[in-house]
Design a protein around this motif. Sequence first.
Motif, PDB file in Angstrom:
ATOM      1  N   ALA A 224      29.085 -99.151 -22.917  1.00 44.98           N
ATOM      2  CA  ALA A 224      30.419 -99.298 -22.336  1.00 44.98           C
ATOM      3  C   ALA A 224      30.421-100.400 -21.272  1.00 44.98           C
ATOM      4  O   ALA A 224      31.316-101.239 -21.213  1.00 44.98           O
ATOM      5  N   ARG A 225      29.348-100.415 -20.447  1.00 43.97           N
ATOM      6  CA  ARG A 225      29.295-101.387 -19.351  1.00 43.97           C
ATOM      7  C   ARG A 225      29.247-102.828 -19.864  1.00 43.97           C
ATOM      8  O   ARG A 225      29.873-103.715 -19.283  1.00 43.97           O
ATOM      9  N   ARG A 226      28.511-103.023 -20.952  1.00 46.13           N
ATOM     10  CA  ARG A 226      28.401-104.380 -21.511  1.00 46.13           C
ATOM     11  C   ARG A 226      29.761-104.954 -21.869  1.00 46.13           C
ATOM     12  O   ARG A 226      29.973-106.149 -21.853  1.00 46.13           O
ATOM     13  N   ASN A 227      30.703-104.063 -22.205  1.00 40.52           N
ATOM     14  CA  ASN A 227      32.051-104.533 -22.531  1.00 40.52           C
ATOM     15  C   ASN A 227      32.969-104.547 -21.314  1.00 40.52           C
ATOM     16  O   ASN A 227      34.168-104.746 -21.445  1.00 40.52           O
ATOM     17  N   GLU A 251      18.521 -92.592 -14.066  1.00 44.62           N
ATOM     18  CA  GLU A 251      18.174 -93.487 -12.970  1.00 44.62           C
ATOM     19  C   GLU A 251      16.650 -93.596 -12.781  1.00 44.62           C
ATOM     20  O   GLU A 251      16.110 -94.660 -12.526  1.00 44.62           O
ATOM     21  N   LYS A 252      15.956 -92.445 -12.942  1.00 42.49           N
ATOM     22  CA  LYS A 252      14.503 -92.445 -12.783  1.00 42.49           C
ATOM     23  C   LYS A 252      13.823 -93.130 -13.952  1.00 42.49           C
ATOM     24  O   LYS A 252      12.784 -93.770 -13.798  1.00 42.49           O
ATOM     25  N   LEU A 253      14.396 -92.959 -15.146  1.00 47.15           N
ATOM     26  CA  LEU A 253      13.783 -93.531 -16.350  1.00 47.15           C
ATOM     27  C   LEU A 253      14.031 -95.026 -16.482  1.00 47.15           C
ATOM     28  O   LEU A 253      13.258 -95.743 -17.097  1.00 47.15           O
ATOM     29  N   GLY A 256      16.825 -99.733 -11.806  1.00 47.43           N
ATOM     30  CA  GLY A 256      17.907-100.719 -11.783  1.00 47.43           C
ATOM     31  C   GLY A 256      19.200-100.201 -12.398  1.00 47.43           C
ATOM     32  O   GLY A 256      20.238-100.836 -12.284  1.00 47.43           O
ATOM     33  N   PHE A 257      19.118 -99.039 -13.053  1.00 52.67           N
ATOM     34  CA  PHE A 257      20.318 -98.455 -13.653  1.00 52.67           C
ATOM     35  C   PHE A 257      21.337 -98.139 -12.564  1.00 52.67           C
ATOM     36  O   PHE A 257      20.996 -97.589 -11.521  1.00 52.67           O
ATOM     37  N   LYS A 258      22.578 -98.512 -12.801  1.00 50.33           N
ATOM     38  CA  LYS A 258      23.638 -98.225 -11.824  1.00 50.33           C
ATOM     39  C   LYS A 258      24.521 -97.105 -12.341  1.00 50.33           C
ATOM     40  O   LYS A 258      24.913 -97.115 -13.501  1.00 50.33           O
ATOM     41  N   ARG A 259      24.813 -96.161 -11.465  1.00 54.30           N
ATOM     42  CA  ARG A 259      25.622 -95.022 -11.877  1.00 54.30           C
ATOM     43  C   ARG A 259      27.040 -95.438 -12.259  1.00 54.30           C
ATOM     44  O   ARG A 259      27.578 -96.379 -11.681  1.00 54.30           O
ATOM     45  N   VAL A 286      28.853 -88.023 -10.373  1.00 52.98           N
ATOM     46  CA  VAL A 286      28.920 -89.393  -9.853  1.00 52.98           C
ATOM     47  C   VAL A 286      30.318 -89.559  -9.250  1.00 52.98           C
ATOM     48  O   VAL A 286      31.325 -89.439  -9.954  1.00 52.98           O
ATOM     49  N   ASP A 287      30.383 -89.803  -7.972  1.00 54.86           N
ATOM     50  CA  ASP A 287      31.655 -89.849  -7.256  1.00 54.86           C
ATOM     51  C   ASP A 287      32.530 -91.011  -7.723  1.00 54.86           C
ATOM     52  O   ASP A 287      32.158 -92.179  -7.557  1.00 54.86           O
ATOM     53  N   PRO A 288      33.702 -90.710  -8.291  1.00 56.71           N
ATOM     54  CA  PRO A 288      34.553 -91.819  -8.767  1.00 56.71           C
ATOM     55  C   PRO A 288      35.407 -92.438  -7.656  1.00 56.71           C
ATOM     56  O   PRO A 288      36.017 -93.492  -7.859  1.00 56.71           O
TER      57      PRO A 288
END
Lengths: 304, 118
Positions: A224-227, A251-253, A256-259, A286-288
């Motif tokens: 989704a983020r890539r788009n 995030e642990k795996l 650099g992953f962003k929520r 994850v707080d929107p």
Amino acid sequence: MKLPYYPGCTLKKNAKNFEKAAIVAAKHLGIELVELPRWNCCGAVSSLTSDDVMHHVAAIRNLVRVQQMNDDGILDNEYRLVVLCAMCFNVLKRSNILATSNANMLNTINSFMDTEPDYEGTVEVKHFLEILRDDVGFDAIKSKVINPLKGLKVSAYYGCTLLRPREVGIDDPEAPTIMERLIESLGAEPVDNPYKSLCCGSYHTVGSNKEVVARRAYRIIEGARRNGAEAIITSCPLCAFNLDNRQALTEKLYPGFKRMPILYFTQLMALAFGYESEASFDGNFVDPIPLLEEKGLIGMKVQK
Amino acid sequence: MLLEKVEEISGENLYACYQCGRCTAGCPMTGEMDLMPNQVILAILRNDERVLNAKTPWVCAQCYQCGVRCPKNVDIAKIMEALREIKLRSNVNYIDLKKINRSYPQIAIVATMRKFTG
Ligand code: SF4
Ligand code: SF4
């Protein structure tokens, strides 16, 4: 329009925000969702064996309640049962199809439920999204928007149970659009995700396969983020848990992953209709709020 | 024989399968599987009981993708369920219910009980 409504267990605990937002959003559109009296757990997943009748009883018993609401005058000839949770929707609809296409099975179920009235096969199980599309209409929804969600890029995540199997699904199982149309009608910008109907790992989140689920969440969120997506909407509390709460593990795996915020589609509706507090963003993992603030979508016009 | 048992429990005709592999191509869990969905069908057709000890039916998430893609209308999810049921009906549980984290969504817990215990 007064419609009977089946919440299911998870909407009373982990997904209260889903229900709370749905009820105000429906009301804004002139729909009163009336909770079924004495509803019971549907079983969450369908039993798939041809010799198992027992595991369909729970689902059918809920459909009997719709008949009773009509008999008791709570409803006036209204046999459409609205469901919000995509998993419950799938189970209830599938059991209904099975029981109404197999007289023998229906007979066995009715004999087993000997203290209940017989199920007469009159109920139609509908997902709330279908009511929005087929009865309210997306143009009407658009005209009811108080705060258009301008500039918010949202990707729809369908998962499995809204779409499959084919006879249960509410849209094309390979190329659904119903949630994108909803996003658009709320003034936000729908963003495609190639993984929008890829299974999130479902109940495997419970056992030893948490990592598989966290990796699946990564694939889906990054797709989704890539788009350009900034948030994802869903209609399933289990998908929501896997995509939202599991981000702690994702995030642990993946350093650099962003929520990314994961919302119920009804929360987006409540926000656009001016019910910010009922949208209950405090229930999300994850707080929107920071994203919505950045977009200027918090502190808008409020409905009384 | 295994084939008869699976046919009886699933209600599916496994001979309809022409091994095109579409089920496997679309399956989201193949990375965790030891036998691919189309191989499971072949193994059952050959009455190869080793398939009962494969990881595959337990990794299947009942996502129904295979069934939507199958050009022969084989409901592979039902076949996976039949393999699980053969085990579960002999009083073997696949998870320890006491170890389940109760803060998880109810649909996840109930689904786990339905799919992993007899
Ligand atoms: S998609 Fe259907 S026909 Fe093709 S291999 Fe799978 S089960 Fe067989
Ligand atoms: S139902 Fe099971 S076998 Fe079929 S695609 Fe989904 S995970 Fe794979």
